[in-house]
Design a protein around this motif. Structure first.
Motif, PDB file in Angstrom:
ATOM      1  N   ALA A   1      -0.441   4.452  -9.107  1.00  0.00           N
ATOM      2  CA  ALA A   1       0.532   3.943 -10.084  1.00  0.00           C
ATOM      3  C   ALA A   1       1.514   2.990  -9.424  1.00  0.00           C
ATOM      4  N   LYS A   2       1.981   3.312  -8.221  1.00  0.00           N
ATOM      5  CA  LYS A   2       2.903   2.434  -7.504  1.00  0.00           C
ATOM      6  C   LYS A   2       2.255   1.087  -7.199  1.00  0.00           C
ATOM      7  N   GLN A   3       0.942   1.075  -7.076  1.00  0.00           N
ATOM      8  CA  GLN A   3       0.212  -0.163  -6.806  1.00  0.00           C
ATOM      9  C   GLN A   3      -0.189  -0.885  -8.090  1.00  0.00           C
ATOM     10  N   GLY A   4       0.265  -0.384  -9.225  1.00  0.00           N
ATOM     11  CA  GLY A   4       0.000  -1.046 -10.496  1.00  0.00           C
ATOM     12  C   GLY A   4      -1.397  -0.828 -11.024  1.00  0.00           C
ATOM     13  N   ILE A   5      -2.065   0.241 -10.580  1.00  0.00           N
ATOM     14  CA  ILE A   5      -3.444   0.515 -10.988  1.00  0.00           C
ATOM     15  C   ILE A   5      -3.441   1.547 -12.105  1.00  0.00           C
ATOM     16  N   ASP A   6      -4.065   1.195 -13.205  1.00  0.00           N
ATOM     17  CA  ASP A   6      -4.092   2.041 -14.396  1.00  0.00           C
ATOM     18  C   ASP A   6      -5.318   2.948 -14.333  1.00  0.00           C
TER      19      ASP A   6
ATOM     20  N   ILE B   1      -7.668   5.929  -1.794  1.00  0.00           N
ATOM     21  CA  ILE B   1      -8.224   7.288  -1.771  1.00  0.00           C
ATOM     22  C   ILE B   1      -8.376   7.776  -0.332  1.00  0.00           C
ATOM     23  N   ARG B   2      -8.875   6.905   0.536  1.00  0.00           N
ATOM     24  CA  ARG B   2      -9.008   7.278   1.961  1.00  0.00           C
ATOM     25  C   ARG B   2      -7.638   7.612   2.558  1.00  0.00           C
ATOM     26  N   ALA B   3      -6.672   6.745   2.313  1.00  0.00           N
ATOM     27  CA  ALA B   3      -5.355   6.900   2.935  1.00  0.00           C
ATOM     28  C   ALA B   3      -4.669   8.185   2.487  1.00  0.00           C
ATOM     29  N   ILE B   4      -4.704   8.471   1.199  1.00  0.00           N
ATOM     30  CA  ILE B   4      -4.057   9.690   0.702  1.00  0.00           C
ATOM     31  C   ILE B   4      -4.798  10.916   1.221  1.00  0.00           C
ATOM     32  N   GLY B   5      -6.100  10.830   1.336  1.00  0.00           N
ATOM     33  CA  GLY B   5      -6.859  11.945   1.903  1.00  0.00           C
ATOM     34  C   GLY B   5      -6.431  12.262   3.320  1.00  0.00           C
ATOM     35  N   LEU B   6      -6.263  11.235   4.141  1.00  0.00           N
ATOM     36  CA  LEU B   6      -5.854  11.456   5.527  1.00  0.00           C
ATOM     37  C   LEU B   6      -4.463  12.055   5.609  1.00  0.00           C
TER      38      LEU B   6
ATOM     39  N   HIS C   1     -11.463  23.427 -13.269  1.00  0.00           N
ATOM     40  CA  HIS C   1     -10.044  23.253 -12.971  1.00  0.00           C
ATOM     41  C   HIS C   1      -9.697  23.936 -11.645  1.00  0.00           C
ATOM     42  N   GLN C   2     -10.476  24.939 -11.293  1.00  0.00           N
ATOM     43  CA  GLN C   2     -10.254  25.628 -10.027  1.00  0.00           C
ATOM     44  C   GLN C   2     -10.269  24.644  -8.857  1.00  0.00           C
ATOM     45  N   ARG C   3     -11.170  23.686  -8.912  1.00  0.00           N
ATOM     46  CA  ARG C   3     -11.269  22.712  -7.816  1.00  0.00           C
ATOM     47  C   ARG C   3     -10.026  21.822  -7.759  1.00  0.00           C
ATOM     48  N   ILE C   4      -9.508  21.444  -8.910  1.00  0.00           N
ATOM     49  CA  ILE C   4      -8.274  20.658  -8.934  1.00  0.00           C
ATOM     50  C   ILE C   4      -7.104  21.486  -8.418  1.00  0.00           C
ATOM     51  N   THR C   5      -7.069  22.767  -8.779  1.00  0.00           N
ATOM     52  CA  THR C   5      -6.001  23.642  -8.305  1.00  0.00           C
ATOM     53  C   THR C   5      -5.935  23.654  -6.786  1.00  0.00           C
ATOM     54  N   GLU C   6      -7.108  23.621  -6.148  1.00  0.00           N
ATOM     55  CA  GLU C   6      -7.176  23.668  -4.688  1.00  0.00           C
ATOM     56  C   GLU C   6      -6.660  22.385  -4.039  1.00  0.00           C
ATOM     57  N   VAL C   7      -6.626  21.291  -4.806  1.00  0.00           N
ATOM     58  CA  VAL C   7      -6.160  20.010  -4.252  1.00  0.00           C
ATOM     59  C   VAL C   7      -5.108  19.384  -5.158  1.00  0.00           C
ATOM     60  N   SER C   8      -4.307  20.206  -5.812  1.00  0.00           N
ATOM     61  CA  SER C   8      -3.378  19.694  -6.821  1.00  0.00           C
ATOM     62  C   SER C   8      -2.364  18.723  -6.221  1.00  0.00           C
ATOM     63  N   ARG C   9      -1.829  19.041  -5.040  1.00  0.00           N
ATOM     64  CA  ARG C   9      -0.848  18.134  -4.430  1.00  0.00           C
ATOM     65  C   ARG C   9      -1.499  16.811  -4.031  1.00  0.00           C
ATOM     66  N   TYR C  10      -2.689  16.882  -3.478  1.00  0.00           N
ATOM     67  CA  TYR C  10      -3.448  15.679  -3.107  1.00  0.00           C
ATOM     68  C   TYR C  10      -3.698  14.807  -4.338  1.00  0.00           C
ATOM     69  N   SER C  11      -4.155  15.419  -5.421  1.00  0.00           N
ATOM     70  CA  SER C  11      -4.510  14.632  -6.608  1.00  0.00           C
ATOM     71  C   SER C  11      -3.279  13.968  -7.222  1.00  0.00           C
ATOM     72  N   VAL C  12      -2.141  14.660  -7.220  1.00  0.00           N
ATOM     73  CA  VAL C  12      -0.911  14.062  -7.754  1.00  0.00           C
ATOM     74  C   VAL C  12      -0.436  12.921  -6.848  1.00  0.00           C
ATOM     75  N   ASP C  13      -0.498  13.132  -5.533  1.00  0.00           N
ATOM     76  CA  ASP C  13      -0.112  12.069  -4.606  1.00  0.00           C
ATOM     77  C   ASP C  13      -1.009  10.841  -4.773  1.00  0.00           C
ATOM     78  N   LEU C  14      -2.282  11.079  -5.034  1.00  0.00           N
ATOM     79  CA  LEU C  14      -3.206   9.964  -5.256  1.00  0.00           C
ATOM     80  C   LEU C  14      -2.841   9.197  -6.517  1.00  0.00           C
TER      81      LEU C  14
ATOM     82  N   LEU D   1       0.837  -1.195   0.000  1.00  0.00           N
ATOM     83  CA  LEU D   1       0.000   0.000   0.000  1.00  0.00           C
ATOM     84  C   LEU D   1       0.876   1.251   0.000  1.00  0.00           C
ATOM     85  N   ALA D   2       0.791   2.003  -1.074  1.00  0.00           N
ATOM     86  CA  ALA D   2       1.617   3.200  -1.198  1.00  0.00           C
ATOM     87  C   ALA D   2       1.192   4.296  -0.222  1.00  0.00           C
ATOM     88  N   GLY D   3      -0.044   4.240   0.256  1.00  0.00           N
ATOM     89  CA  GLY D   3      -0.537   5.274   1.152  1.00  0.00           C
ATOM     90  C   GLY D   3      -0.511   4.896   2.616  1.00  0.00           C
ATOM     91  N   GLU D   4      -0.051   3.666   2.925  1.00  0.00           N
ATOM     92  CA  GLU D   4      -0.038   3.204   4.318  1.00  0.00           C
ATOM     93  C   GLU D   4       1.304   2.532   4.580  1.00  0.00           C
TER      94      GLU D   4
END
Length: 476
Positions: free
Chosen positions: A195-200, A236-241, A177-190, A105-108
């Motif tokens: 990707a690290k978990q092999g999910i396309d 998604i839960r893990a990266i959010g936390l 796009h404004q909404r993505i801008t507000e969470v850009s780091r979160y969305s990239v980390d997600l 798990l890349a987020g845990e």
């Protein structure tokens, strides 16, 4: 001490599992993985688990990990009920991790994840195991020469906190796009974690409601699609936390608002044969002579699902809160009809681009949310699709308008278009009469599902809409 009565596999299978588990354990430990979540989804759609140290993977693979059968009757509030074949404190079930699906798990940090199949202590499949039910339905489809390709679209909302009234993380415009801008780091980390978990991932974008997002996973076989439904939501839960954001996949978060769906896309394929040789797989939703170019077999399969939607809702929209989402003009598909690119129809037919329709033609089933068990969802849909092939029932005319308008101004050319059940009681009543699902699921699981739905209806009998929303919001 391991239970000597367990006879989980034949000797060769045990030896193979032992060798694989030893090699996998070494790989995981080299990656810093110290524990593994043995994961399953209960009949109320809640993610449950048992954790083991990585060093115990071999034992789990060979002999399983014990769990109480009472979990088959758990409700979304962690209470439990009884059915004729499940419930109570007595007994033991063995959980066997699928070693082919173990994923760090890349987020845990330090954890891996594995879906499980559940067996009796005698080594027989546990009749209430939803994952093995899906495997059985896949085998039935394959035995008839059909292969299915599937993918879930997952919607969720981000909140500032996880108590009291839902407070959307952002209120910027829908799809902006404004909404993505507000969470850009979160969305990239997600995206990085997946990707690290092999999910396309095929798409990630803001959705309609404040704080709402959607992610589309690339299509795969049905079992993998169900497994990924669980793994992606956990990620998604893990990266959010990690970003101090709280995630809810609940079908209704704000009374009257557009809730979270968990739509399923699927295509039906069949290997062609010529002169005794197996040719390439053919998508049965294109290049045919039926409506919109669907083949006759594809038409029968879709028809089987369409005609069963009232009872299927007890599987795909199984919570009391589900019906707060299934309302007109919310793109939730609350009418029993199908249509070409019609996002208000319960089944949306997607042709795809003409040059690539052989790969992209598919249907989207919209009456699904994340309170559903994905293994049950896919398995029951396959069951009714195969029943449609057997019955050879033609599809009705496609609906090319918002079907809710037809109840105001009936269209005689579109007979049969009607609202789907508006409460769990009604879909459960249809489910109880569904002989196809009773046969497919088997009597024990069928009875247990009825008991759980009945208990949750009673649980919310005197609850207001805000109380239902509050009780459900953070359970999924």
């Amino acid at each position: 001490m391991q239970n000597d009565t367990v006879n989980s596999h034949q000797d060769s299978s045990v030896q193979s599992a032992e060798k694989t588990a030893i090699e996998l354990t070494e790989q995981l430990q080299e990656q810093g993985i110290r524990a593994i979540s043995l994961s399953y989804i209960d009949n109320s759609g809640v993610s449950r688990m048992k954790g083991i140290p990585t060093s115990r993977l071999k034992n789990a693979a060979m002999w399983g990990v014990g769990m109480s059968p009472v979990f088959d009757t758990f409700l979304l509030n962690d209470g439990s009920t009884y059915s004729a074949s499940a419930g109570g404190p007595v007994g033991d079930i063995r959980m066997f991790p699928d070693l082919t699906k173990v994923t760090p798990l890349a987020g845990e940090l330090g954890w891996a994840w594995a879906p499980v199949d559940r067996f009796k202590q005698t080594g027989q499949p546990h009749e209430q195991c939803q994952r093995q039910f899906l495997k059985k339905m896949i085998q039935e489809a394959n035995a008839q020469g059909y292969e299915l390709s599937m993918a879930f679209e997952i919607e969720w909302m981000l909140s500032q906190e996880q108590s009291g009234v839902f407070k959307p993380l952002n209120t910027s415009p829908a799809y902006s796009h404004q909404r993505i801008t507000e969470v850009s780091r979160y969305s990239v980390d997600l995206l990085d974690a997946l990707a690290k978990q092999g999910i396309d991932v095929e798409q990630l974008h803001p959705e309609y409601s404040p704080g709402q997002f959607e992610l589309s996973i690339r299509h795969s076989d049905p079992l993998t699609a169900a497994d990924l439904n669980i793994l992606v939501r956990q990620t998604i839960r893990a990266i959010g936390l990690q970003h101090q954001m709280h995630t809810t996949f609940s079908p209704c978060v704000v009374d009257g608002g557009v809730g979270n769906g968990c739509h399923l896309h699927l295509s039906l394929n069949k290997k062609s044969n010529k002169n005794g040789y197996t040719q390439k797989s053919i998508n049965l939703f294109q290049a045919g002579t039926g409506p919109e170019g669907i083949t006759q077999e594809g038409e029968y399969f879709i028809s089987g699902i369409l005609n069963a939607l009232p009872s299927l809702l007890a599987i795909t929209a199984p919570s009391v809160a589900s019906y707060l989402r299934l309302i007109p003009h919310h793109w939730s598909g609350n009418h029993q009809c199908w249509g070409v690119e019609n996002r208000e129809a319960a089944i949306r037919f997607i042709k795809g681009s003409p040059a690539n329709s052989h790969n992209t033609a598919n249907i989207e089933i919209k009456t699904i949310d994340a309170t559903a068990n994905p293994y049950l969802v896919i398995g029951c849909i396959i069951a009714h699709g195969l029943a449609g092939l057997k019955k050879k029932t033609a599809l009705p005319a496609p609906v090319n308008v918002d079907p809710a308008t037809l109840t105001v101004t009936p269209n005689k050319a579109l007979k049969g278009v009607k609202p789907l059940p508006t409460q769990l009681q009604d879909s459960l009543a249809a489910f109880k009469q569904d002989s196809i699902l009773q046969t497919a699921l088997g009597k024990p699981l069928f009875e247990t599902l009825i008991a759980i739905r009945t208990a949750e209806i009673a649980l919310f009998k005197d609850s207001t809409t805000p109380e239902i929303i509050a009780e459900t919001c953070w359970r999924h």
